[in-house]
Design an enzyme around this catalytic site. Sequence first.
Site, PDB file in Angstrom:
ATOM      1  N   ASP A   1      24.779  50.439  40.958  1.00 15.68           N
ATOM      2  CA  ASP A   1      25.323  51.485  40.174  1.00 15.68           C
ATOM      3  C   ASP A   1      25.843  51.050  38.571  1.00 15.68           C
ATOM      4  O   ASP A   1      26.044  50.486  38.742  1.00 15.68           O
ATOM      5  CB  ASP A   1      27.074  51.449  41.383  1.00 15.68           C
ATOM      6  CG  ASP A   1      26.609  52.118  42.249  1.00 15.68           C
ATOM      7  OD1 ASP A   1      25.950  52.623  42.825  1.00 15.68           O
ATOM      8  OD2 ASP A   1      28.064  52.219  43.542  1.00 15.68           O
TER       9      ASP A   1
ATOM     10  N   GLY B   1      30.573  48.359  40.740  1.00 19.51           N
ATOM     11  CA  GLY B   1      31.796  47.994  39.879  1.00 19.51           C
ATOM     12  C   GLY B   1      32.408  48.095  41.535  1.00 19.51           C
ATOM     13  O   GLY B   1      32.989  48.873  42.044  1.00 19.51           O
ATOM     14  N   GLY B   2      33.795  47.175  40.533  1.00 23.78           N
ATOM     15  CA  GLY B   2      35.648  47.072  41.537  1.00 23.78           C
ATOM     16  C   GLY B   2      35.000  46.938  42.687  1.00 23.78           C
ATOM     17  O   GLY B   2      34.051  45.297  42.571  1.00 23.78           O
TER      18      GLY B   2
ATOM     19  N   LYS C   1      20.136  56.413  39.012  1.00 17.73           N
ATOM     20  CA  LYS C   1      18.824  57.634  38.147  1.00 17.73           C
ATOM     21  C   LYS C   1      18.298  58.136  39.923  1.00 17.73           C
ATOM     22  O   LYS C   1      17.365  58.868  39.422  1.00 17.73           O
ATOM     23  CB  LYS C   1      17.637  56.272  37.779  1.00 17.73           C
ATOM     24  CG  LYS C   1      18.570  56.018  36.615  1.00 17.73           C
ATOM     25  CD  LYS C   1      17.141  55.941  35.321  1.00 17.73           C
ATOM     26  CE  LYS C   1      17.820  55.097  34.343  1.00 17.73           C
ATOM     27  NZ  LYS C   1      17.591  53.854  33.872  1.00 17.73           N
TER      28      LYS C   1
ATOM     29  N   ALA D   1      51.912  15.889  42.336  1.00 19.06           N
ATOM     30  CA  ALA D   1      50.359  16.439  41.963  1.00 19.06           C
ATOM     31  C   ALA D   1      48.287  16.436  41.985  1.00 19.06           C
ATOM     32  O   ALA D   1      48.255  16.849  43.072  1.00 19.06           O
ATOM     33  CB  ALA D   1      50.139  17.512  40.315  1.00 19.06           C
ATOM     34  N   VAL D   2      48.972  14.464  42.209  1.00 19.06           N
ATOM     35  CA  VAL D   2      47.274  14.188  42.298  1.00 19.06           C
ATOM     36  C   VAL D   2      47.690  13.965  43.649  1.00 19.06           C
ATOM     37  O   VAL D   2      46.449  13.771  44.169  1.00 19.06           O
ATOM     38  CB  VAL D   2      47.748  12.587  41.852  1.00 19.06           C
ATOM     39  CG1 VAL D   2      46.525  11.630  41.731  1.00 19.06           C
ATOM     40  CG2 VAL D   2      47.973  12.970  39.974  1.00 19.06           C
TER      41      VAL D   2
ATOM     42  N   PRO E   1      58.906   9.868  49.466  1.00 20.29           N
ATOM     43  CA  PRO E   1      60.487  10.215  49.382  1.00 20.29           C
ATOM     44  C   PRO E   1      60.402  11.830  49.788  1.00 20.29           C
ATOM     45  O   PRO E   1      61.479  12.013  50.347  1.00 20.29           O
ATOM     46  CB  PRO E   1      61.990   9.625  48.174  1.00 20.29           C
ATOM     47  CG  PRO E   1      60.635   8.835  47.458  1.00 20.29           C
ATOM     48  CD  PRO E   1      59.268   8.786  47.706  1.00 20.29           C
TER      49      PRO E   1
ATOM     50  N   MET F   1      39.016  58.307  39.020  1.00 17.05           N
ATOM     51  CA  MET F   1      38.102  59.471  39.500  1.00 17.05           C
ATOM     52  C   MET F   1      38.786  61.014  38.870  1.00 17.05           C
ATOM     53  O   MET F   1      38.622  62.063  39.671  1.00 17.05           O
ATOM     54  CB  MET F   1      37.313  59.961  40.972  1.00 17.05           C
ATOM     55  CG  MET F   1      36.600  58.659  40.951  1.00 17.05           C
ATOM     56  SD  MET F   1      35.932  58.799  42.555  1.00 17.05           S
ATOM     57  CE  MET F   1      36.132  58.137  43.798  1.00 17.05           C
TER      58      MET F   1
ATOM     59  N   PRO G   1      35.693  45.303  37.245  1.00 18.62           N
ATOM     60  CA  PRO G   1      35.978  46.166  37.053  1.00 18.62           C
ATOM     61  C   PRO G   1      34.165  46.524  35.524  1.00 18.62           C
ATOM     62  O   PRO G   1      34.654  47.685  34.893  1.00 18.62           O
ATOM     63  CB  PRO G   1      37.620  46.098  36.510  1.00 18.62           C
ATOM     64  CG  PRO G   1      37.331  44.758  36.183  1.00 18.62           C
ATOM     65  CD  PRO G   1      36.775  44.032  37.020  1.00 18.62           C
TER      66      PRO G   1
HETATM   67  N1  SAH Z   1      35.241  50.444  43.466  1.00 21.70           N
HETATM   68  C1  SAH Z   1      35.534  50.770  42.419  1.00 21.70           C
HETATM   69  C2  SAH Z   1      35.953  52.597  42.524  1.00 21.70           C
HETATM   70  C3  SAH Z   1      34.750  53.315  41.965  1.00 21.70           C
HETATM   71  S1  SAH Z   1      35.384  55.133  41.645  1.00 21.70           S
HETATM   72  C4  SAH Z   1      36.632  49.811  41.777  1.00 21.70           C
HETATM   73  O1  SAH Z   1      37.008  49.724  43.369  1.00 21.70           O
HETATM   74  O2  SAH Z   1      36.954  49.994  40.937  1.00 21.70           O
HETATM   75  C5  SAH Z   1      34.928  55.387  40.136  1.00 21.70           C
HETATM   76  C6  SAH Z   1      36.675  55.272  39.575  1.00 21.70           C
HETATM   77  O3  SAH Z   1      37.305  53.667  39.183  1.00 21.70           O
HETATM   78  C7  SAH Z   1      36.437  55.831  38.252  1.00 21.70           C
HETATM   79  O4  SAH Z   1      36.139  57.556  37.742  1.00 21.70           O
HETATM   80  C8  SAH Z   1      37.409  54.981  37.051  1.00 21.70           C
HETATM   81  O5  SAH Z   1      38.562  55.940  37.634  1.00 21.70           O
HETATM   82  C9  SAH Z   1      37.743  54.104  37.900  1.00 21.70           C
HETATM   83  N2  SAH Z   1      36.551  52.591  37.418  1.00 21.70           N
HETATM   84  C10 SAH Z   1      36.229  51.751  37.582  1.00 21.70           C
HETATM   85  N3  SAH Z   1      35.898  50.670  36.608  1.00 21.70           N
HETATM   86  C11 SAH Z   1      36.324  51.164  35.447  1.00 21.70           C
HETATM   87  C12 SAH Z   1      36.606  50.904  34.038  1.00 21.70           C
HETATM   88  N4  SAH Z   1      36.283  49.935  33.499  1.00 21.70           N
HETATM   89  N5  SAH Z   1      37.584  51.489  33.554  1.00 21.70           N
HETATM   90  C13 SAH Z   1      37.947  52.107  34.293  1.00 21.70           C
HETATM   91  N6  SAH Z   1      38.484  52.412  35.188  1.00 21.70           N
HETATM   92  C14 SAH Z   1      37.067  52.509  35.712  1.00 21.70           C
END
Ligand code: SAH
Length: 395
Positions: free
Chosen positions: A189, A242-243, A211, A25-26, A46, A326, A166
Amino acid sequence: MHDHATYPIGLRLAGRHVVIVGGGAVALRRAKGLLAAGAELSVVSPDLTPGLQALRAEFNWVPRRYQPGDLAGSWYAIAATDEPRVNATVAQEAEENRIFCARADSARESSAWTPAIDRTSDRTLAVWTGNSTRSSAWRNSLAQLDVPHLAASVRPGEVVLVGGGPGDPSLITRAGWAALMSADVVVADHLAPTELLSELAESVQVIDVAKLPRGPFVGQEAINQLLIKHARAQRRVVRLKGGDSFVFGRGGEEVAALVGAGVPTKVIPGISSAIAAPELAGIPVTHRGLAQEFTVVSGHLPPDHPDSMVQWHALSTLKGTLVVLMGVQNSVAIAEALLRHGRSKETPVAFVVDASSNREQVVTGSLQEVSALMESGNVRTPAVMIVGDVAGLAN
Ligand code: SAH
């Protein structure tokens, strides 16, 4: 041990011969750094760990135990076997031949110390304290202070789409965080990890597009125009979502609009709730013996809606995992469609609400119980709906 008699230097090893004795590993960790520095590397051992085997084409493997003379012609050596006596012999050969040598098992017996490092394209940070855990901790703290580096991660006039994960602020990627911290303008967002916004400097303009006036296309068009406007004003623009930006995030549309307007654009992937929400609830989207596939669909339209592009009848015949984003509003209609087209009534279902936040909640049942689950009032948005045997593994 910290020895003030050390003298810090940076070795320029490109094209120079370096020997690692040991194949564990090292050795792997050192080999990567040495190869990145362009060293002409030999590994004497080896056997090799799978990680080193994967790098086989990049170094010269001497597939046997160390023999005196193996360091001949080298500028630097690393003794990294798990036998102290062998390491000692290597260090001794190095000493006799004026080759600097790091002994993995003994800093005291080494003529060179390996620092904890952090590299970017234009600087190297190296720290040693005599204790590798402490060195790493220092390195981590110092790397975070590297404002010039952060600033370089989004260029003026550029838009970077950052997938924020998330919701938990610690679930953004390092690259995403660096981009965010270097922004002049952040367009966010409501599902983005907004707690991160509190880490921004006061001077950063934060625009909450949740908004902005809504409407099917007006909203998105307004966001595109906003991004273009700030980029043209030579600001460093981060679009925080998000996500992952490309999973039901309209990231693709934004990139197309920006590219169309001639604005330099980058995308930094994020952890999608499609995988993370089930995972945080203990649900693996694939699992040996239960699911060899997972399908992610949008449930924002009811299955019988004329604009729906989802083939619900086909999804009903799949055995694997169905992940619906969604879909809270339409979950009863979705369950009915799946049942109608043949998915079994007993198929486990889970809703993961507010995944990764302290309000996270998991609601479980079976496909025929979805309307009862909805009536319980525990399923709120945002939630990910998971249909399939793996949903039965929920915590
Ligand atoms: N781009 C985002 C998804 C956007 S659509 C992604 O990749 O996660 C928005 C949907 O994502 C929400 O209606 C829900 O279904 C899901 N979502 C996003 N964040 C969430 C969370 N923290 N917990 C549960 N569902 C989540």
